[in-house]
Design a protein around this motif. Structure first.
Motif: not given
Length: 137
Positions: A34-41, A66-83
């Motif tokens: 994932v790089l800056p400006g990534q398409a949201p997903m 495991g978990g989920f990642a929310e990706i926007t052009p200016g931010r990545v938020t990783v919600l991990a089950d365990e890290a």
């Protein structure tokens, strides 16, 4: 170089929150850079290592179960089950988790619901990835 905000959150705490150049995540479909400006997903994560890159080098490695990642052009938020930072992984703990997951999978029967069997297999695969990461640490 351009950056974006990365946040890595587990149920216990906020593990990381800062601008980074790139992050490589273990998406369910395969590793994803994932790089800056990534398409949201929003992507599901499998057990594996998240690698944070700054100044062209990997500066941090964190294992997620495991978990989920929310990706926007200016931010990545990783919600991990365990890290856990890879440097803090224990080979003994990883081996125990693999044994427990293998036992749980061996205990499944034809009557086991497919969703439950899939969840057990995901835990087994994540435990094996944890073992590999602990060996490499």
């Amino acid at each position: 170089m351009a950056t974006f905000d990365l946040e890595l959150v587990s149920p216990e705490k906020l593990l990381l929150s800062r601008p980074v150049e790139m992050v490589i995540i273990p998406a369910a479909e395969g590793e994803m850079g994932v790089l800056p400006g990534q398409a949201p997903m929003i992507v599901a994560l499998k057990g594996g290592v998240i690698r944070v890159q700054e100044n062209g080098q990997v500066t941090e490695r964190l294992f997620v179960m495991g978990g989920f990642a929310e990706i926007t052009p200016g931010r990545v938020t990783v919600l991990a089950d365990e890290a856990t930072p890879v440097a803090q992984l224990s080979r003994a703990t990883a081996a125990t988790r693999v044994q427990e997951a293998e036992a749980a999978y061996a205990a499944t029967t034809v009557e086991t619901a497919p969703e439950e069997r899939e969840a057990i297999m995901a835990r087994l695969l994540a435990a094996r990835e944890m073992s590999v990461a602990a060996e490499a640490a």
